[in-house]
Design a protein around this motif. Structure first.
Motif, PDB file in Angstrom:
ATOM      1  N   PRO A   1      -0.907  -4.688   4.878  1.00 36.85           N
ATOM      2  CA  PRO A   1      -0.426  -2.994   4.590  1.00 36.85           C
ATOM      3  C   PRO A   1       0.468  -2.445   5.607  1.00 36.85           C
ATOM      4  O   PRO A   1       0.347  -2.798   6.761  1.00 36.85           O
ATOM      5  N   ALA A   2       1.294  -1.659   5.285  1.00 35.23           N
ATOM      6  CA  ALA A   2       2.300  -1.256   6.199  1.00 35.23           C
ATOM      7  C   ALA A   2       1.821   0.277   6.739  1.00 35.23           C
ATOM      8  O   ALA A   2       0.696   0.668   6.302  1.00 35.23           O
ATOM      9  N   LEU A   3       2.165   0.604   8.129  1.00 35.28           N
ATOM     10  CA  LEU A   3       1.879   1.813   8.477  1.00 35.28           C
ATOM     11  C   LEU A   3       1.862   2.961   7.505  1.00 35.28           C
ATOM     12  O   LEU A   3       1.090   3.944   7.283  1.00 35.28           O
ATOM     13  N   LYS A   4       2.934   2.921   6.806  1.00 37.44           N
ATOM     14  CA  LYS A   4       3.385   4.028   5.848  1.00 37.44           C
ATOM     15  C   LYS A   4       2.264   4.104   4.704  1.00 37.44           C
ATOM     16  O   LYS A   4       2.147   5.247   4.155  1.00 37.44           O
ATOM     17  N   ALA A   5       1.230   3.004   4.381  1.00 38.98           N
ATOM     18  CA  ALA A   5       0.253   3.451   3.474  1.00 38.98           C
ATOM     19  C   ALA A   5      -0.741   4.346   4.154  1.00 38.98           C
ATOM     20  O   ALA A   5      -1.489   4.814   3.338  1.00 38.98           O
ATOM     21  N   TRP A   6      -0.783   4.705   5.341  1.00 38.56           N
ATOM     22  CA  TRP A   6      -1.762   5.758   5.884  1.00 38.56           C
ATOM     23  C   TRP A   6      -0.944   6.992   5.945  1.00 38.56           C
ATOM     24  O   TRP A   6      -1.789   8.148   6.330  1.00 38.56           O
ATOM     25  N   ASP A   7       0.231   7.185   5.714  1.00 39.46           N
ATOM     26  CA  ASP A   7       1.029   8.278   5.765  1.00 39.46           C
ATOM     27  C   ASP A   7       0.903   9.501   4.589  1.00 39.46           C
ATOM     28  O   ASP A   7       1.142   9.197   3.297  1.00 39.46           O
TER      29      ASP A   7
ATOM     30  N   GLY B   1       0.698  -1.054   0.043  1.00 40.28           N
ATOM     31  CA  GLY B   1      -0.020  -0.059  -0.056  1.00 40.28           C
ATOM     32  C   GLY B   1       0.878   1.263   0.076  1.00 40.28           C
ATOM     33  O   GLY B   1       0.159   2.572   0.537  1.00 40.28           O
ATOM     34  N   VAL B   2       2.080   1.028  -0.257  1.00 38.11           N
ATOM     35  CA  VAL B   2       3.001   2.338  -0.234  1.00 38.11           C
ATOM     36  C   VAL B   2       3.298   2.610  -1.661  1.00 38.11           C
ATOM     37  O   VAL B   2       3.731   1.861  -2.472  1.00 38.11           O
ATOM     38  N   GLN B   3       2.994   3.938  -1.870  1.00 40.19           N
ATOM     39  CA  GLN B   3       3.682   4.618  -3.127  1.00 40.19           C
ATOM     40  C   GLN B   3       4.875   5.454  -2.933  1.00 40.19           C
ATOM     41  O   GLN B   3       4.962   6.403  -2.398  1.00 40.19           O
ATOM     42  N   ALA B   4       6.133   5.056  -3.477  1.00 39.24           N
ATOM     43  CA  ALA B   4       7.126   5.603  -3.258  1.00 39.24           C
ATOM     44  C   ALA B   4       7.998   5.775  -4.477  1.00 39.24           C
ATOM     45  O   ALA B   4       8.074   4.824  -5.523  1.00 39.24           O
ATOM     46  N   HIS B   5       8.862   6.830  -4.850  1.00 34.87           N
ATOM     47  CA  HIS B   5       9.527   6.932  -5.975  1.00 34.87           C
ATOM     48  C   HIS B   5      11.053   6.381  -5.712  1.00 34.87           C
ATOM     49  O   HIS B   5      11.537   6.419  -4.641  1.00 34.87           O
ATOM     50  N   PRO B   6      11.628   5.735  -6.791  1.00 37.73           N
ATOM     51  CA  PRO B   6      12.850   5.029  -6.330  1.00 37.73           C
ATOM     52  C   PRO B   6      13.862   5.904  -5.928  1.00 37.73           C
ATOM     53  O   PRO B   6      14.743   5.372  -5.075  1.00 37.73           O
ATOM     54  N   ASP B   7      14.001   7.356  -6.181  1.00 41.92           N
ATOM     55  CA  ASP B   7      14.586   8.251  -5.506  1.00 41.92           C
ATOM     56  C   ASP B   7      14.506   8.306  -3.896  1.00 41.92           C
ATOM     57  O   ASP B   7      15.459   8.664  -3.335  1.00 41.92           O
ATOM     58  N   GLU B   8      13.235   7.917  -3.616  1.00 43.01           N
ATOM     59  CA  GLU B   8      13.064   8.065  -2.155  1.00 43.01           C
ATOM     60  C   GLU B   8      13.732   6.826  -1.179  1.00 43.01           C
ATOM     61  O   GLU B   8      13.861   6.747  -0.042  1.00 43.01           O
ATOM     62  N   VAL B   9      14.033   5.850  -1.974  1.00 40.99           N
ATOM     63  CA  VAL B   9      14.500   4.696  -1.277  1.00 40.99           C
ATOM     64  C   VAL B   9      15.979   4.511  -1.071  1.00 40.99           C
ATOM     65  O   VAL B   9      16.918   5.190  -1.721  1.00 40.99           O
ATOM     66  N   ILE B  10      16.336   4.445   0.121  1.00 39.64           N
ATOM     67  CA  ILE B  10      17.587   4.373   0.860  1.00 39.64           C
ATOM     68  C   ILE B  10      18.010   2.753   1.247  1.00 39.64           C
ATOM     69  O   ILE B  10      17.301   2.318   2.198  1.00 39.64           O
ATOM     70  N   VAL B  11      19.081   2.283   0.581  1.00 37.34           N
ATOM     71  CA  VAL B  11      19.734   0.817   0.802  1.00 37.34           C
ATOM     72  C   VAL B  11      20.586   1.033   1.902  1.00 37.34           C
ATOM     73  O   VAL B  11      21.208   1.694   2.161  1.00 37.34           O
ATOM     74  N   THR B  12      20.259   0.151   3.033  1.00 44.07           N
ATOM     75  CA  THR B  12      20.965  -0.103   4.265  1.00 44.07           C
ATOM     76  C   THR B  12      21.634  -1.247   4.529  1.00 44.07           C
ATOM     77  O   THR B  12      21.346  -2.384   3.848  1.00 44.07           O
ATOM     78  N   HIS B  13      22.420  -1.423   5.518  1.00 49.62           N
ATOM     79  CA  HIS B  13      22.937  -2.661   6.174  1.00 49.62           C
ATOM     80  C   HIS B  13      21.830  -3.092   6.836  1.00 49.62           C
ATOM     81  O   HIS B  13      22.080  -3.194   8.198  1.00 49.62           O
ATOM     82  N   GLY B  14      21.117  -3.865   6.259  1.00 50.48           N
ATOM     83  CA  GLY B  14      19.826  -4.566   7.201  1.00 50.48           C
ATOM     84  C   GLY B  14      18.944  -3.569   7.960  1.00 50.48           C
ATOM     85  O   GLY B  14      19.158  -2.361   7.784  1.00 50.48           O
ATOM     86  N   CYS B  15      17.967  -4.056   8.730  1.00 44.45           N
ATOM     87  CA  CYS B  15      16.928  -3.276   9.168  1.00 44.45           C
ATOM     88  C   CYS B  15      17.630  -2.512  10.346  1.00 44.45           C
ATOM     89  O   CYS B  15      17.106  -1.321  10.867  1.00 44.45           O
ATOM     90  N   ILE B  16      18.667  -2.978  11.107  1.00 41.82           N
ATOM     91  CA  ILE B  16      19.041  -2.393  12.316  1.00 41.82           C
ATOM     92  C   ILE B  16      19.769  -1.168  11.864  1.00 41.82           C
ATOM     93  O   ILE B  16      19.613   0.042  12.589  1.00 41.82           O
ATOM     94  N   GLU B  17      20.398  -1.016  10.887  1.00 39.58           N
ATOM     95  CA  GLU B  17      21.154   0.274  10.428  1.00 39.58           C
ATOM     96  C   GLU B  17      19.909   0.917  10.102  1.00 39.58           C
ATOM     97  O   GLU B  17      20.250   2.164  10.578  1.00 39.58           O
TER      98      GLU B  17
END
Length: 485
Positions: free
Chosen positions: A302-308, A171-187
């Protein structure tokens, strides 16, 4: 040579058919000869499977007629008790959680081999190792220069594009430019917390919650406020509202709304909407950990982000549980804090290496990934159901358990007065690892709980380990409770 787990898998197949209503009470089970032919097993395996179902009270043997389905007599455990959500939570700083977790890990590693119900991640054979290897080789053949080239700061463009498309499923609409790749969820969680708060600030967390989050908070010098979390529905929004009124200095809320660790529950959609609206209204950042969401039996909720709608939710996720633990890949959507998170990521660890990202982008962009997820969900669900059935059969009276609709974790409430830490110590001596409830809070309120992982196949060795764990629980039940029972 057939392993002793083969008859357990065969028994599990027909157990599911019986409990699911495919085979009704009074129906005749396929004959031993038919089982041998249909499932390509030996006579011994077929007979053992039938006897296992008979021991469980699911079928009965009738002379010269075969096995017939009985009305299931599966033990039904009461659900875990609900917390009191009417009181304003008391603030507490997580001090010493590092020592507690470190001691737990050291004790488990010193044990060596054995049954591991503490590890909340599937083994390597559950993942598409060969397909990922081929994807990595293709990526290297096509772009060998990536090993010597500058890495894009936010992550490989192809992976970010695939993740943005996959986000539509939750349920989340995001542009690829908004995505940040990380070292796992902990980072991702580290970055999110550093973006919205500073040392000494108060962060609202679920109670109980993932001990890794408690470690992060302690390492960042932040104070934590435990908010009562319902075993069936997740963080209590009403209790959080009380907390936000009582402690206006709360800077952020961290929650695991889908297949919670350790509870396994999913927050209802209506409560997700209320939580997002509450945090937005109060001006408090909402940080979402969606590590287990993809492992829902019916697909990802659905993620919480879907309501953001304002960028107040920071979404954090990982591929550690679903695809490639060895690659340590996670990702996040920073909302209104994106630029600050990008800066912190660059200052803290720099970008992830590109080859793994390119390989994962190749695989996740194909139908093979969907097929893998479907198989993984079925496998994990079957293991979870097997483990829940075994706990219901073998644990002492007074045990409580919820039945999650996804994920690989069971949150087990032990009989009154039983110490989960004591069970951990006893079970460890018998070669069985389990996570005591005290790991999931800095208070002692969950010492009578265990988190049991169902990450591995349910084999004969697993069945023996469950019985050993049940014996450890029984030995820790207070004498007064045993006498009352």
């Amino acid at each position: 040579m057939e392993t002793d787990s083969l008859y357990l898998r065969l028994a599990a197949h027909y157990r599911r058919a019986i409990l699911g209503g495919v085979l009704a009470p009074g129906d005749r089970l396929p004959s031993v000869r038919s089982l041998m032919q249909s499932h390509h097993v030996s006579l011994s395996t077929a007979v053992q499977a039938c006897r296992r179902l008979e021991e469980e009270g699911l079928v009965e043997a009738r002379p010269r007629s075969g096995y017939f389905v009985l009305r299931p007599r599966r033990p039904v455990l009461a659900p875990v008790r609900e917390p009191d959500v009417s009181r304003t939570p008391d603030p507490a700083q997580y001090v010493g959680i590092h020592d507690r977790v470190s001691a737990f890990i050291a004790r488990c590693e010193a044990m060596g081999s054995g049954s591991n119900f503490a590890m909340a991640a599937p083994p390597a054979e559950f993942f598409p190792v060969e397909a990922l290897k081929q994807a990595m080789m293709r990526a290297l053949r096509r772009h060998p220069e990536m090993l010597c080239s500058r890495v894009p700061p936010q992550g490989h463009p192809a992976l970010r594009s695939v993740l943005a498309r996959r986000a539509l499923e939750i349920g989340v609409q995001a542009h690829p430019d908004e995505v940040i790749v990380t070292h796992g969820c902990i980072e991702a969680l580290n970055l999110a917390l550093r973006a919205v708060a500073r040392p000494g600030d108060t962060i609202a967390v679920e109670s109980p919650t993932y001990f890794g989050l408690l470690q992060v908070l302690e390492s960042l010098g932040m104070r934590a406020l435990e908010v009562p979390t319902r075993p069936q529905h997740g963080m209590s929004v009403d209790a959080l509202d009380l907390a936000l009124q009582a402690y206006p200095d709360i800077r952020a809320v961290v929650t695991i709304p889908n297949h919670h660790n350790p509870l396994g529950c999913v927050m209802p959609d209506a409560e997700k909407a209320r939580l997002v609206a509450l945090c937005e209204r109060r001006g408090v950042a909402l940080i979402e950990d969606d590590t287990y969401g993809a492992l829902g039996d019916a697909g990802p909720p659905p993620a919480l982000k879907a309501w953001d709608t304002t960028g107040n939710v920071i979404y954090c996720a990982s591929m550690h549980k679903t695809l490639a633990p060895g690659m340590r890949l996670g990702w996040m959507l920073g909302g209104r804090w994106s630029r600050r998170i990008e800066m912190l990521k660059f200052a803290q660890t720099r970008p992830n290496e590109p080859l793994a990202q390119a390989a994962v982008a190749d695989y996740m962009g194909s139908k093979s990934y969907d097929r893998h997820l479907a198989r993984l969900r079925v496998r994990v669900r079957n293991q979870r159901e097997e483990m829940a059935d075994a706990i219901a059969r073998h644990f002492p009276e007074g045990t409580r358990l919820n039945a999650p609709s996804g994920g690989m974790l069971l949150w087990v409430e032990l009989p009154a007065g039983t110490s989960g830490t004591g069970v951990f110590e006893r079970a460890l001596r018998d070669g069985v690892r389990v996570a005591p409830g005290a790991m999931f809070s800095n208070s002692d309120r969950y010492d009578h709980f265990l988190r049991v992982s169902c990450a591995e196949d349910y084999t004969a060795a697993t069945a023996r380990a469950v019985r050993l764990l049940a014996d450890a629980v029984a030995a820790e039940v207070p004498r007064t409770a045993r006498a009352a029972a």
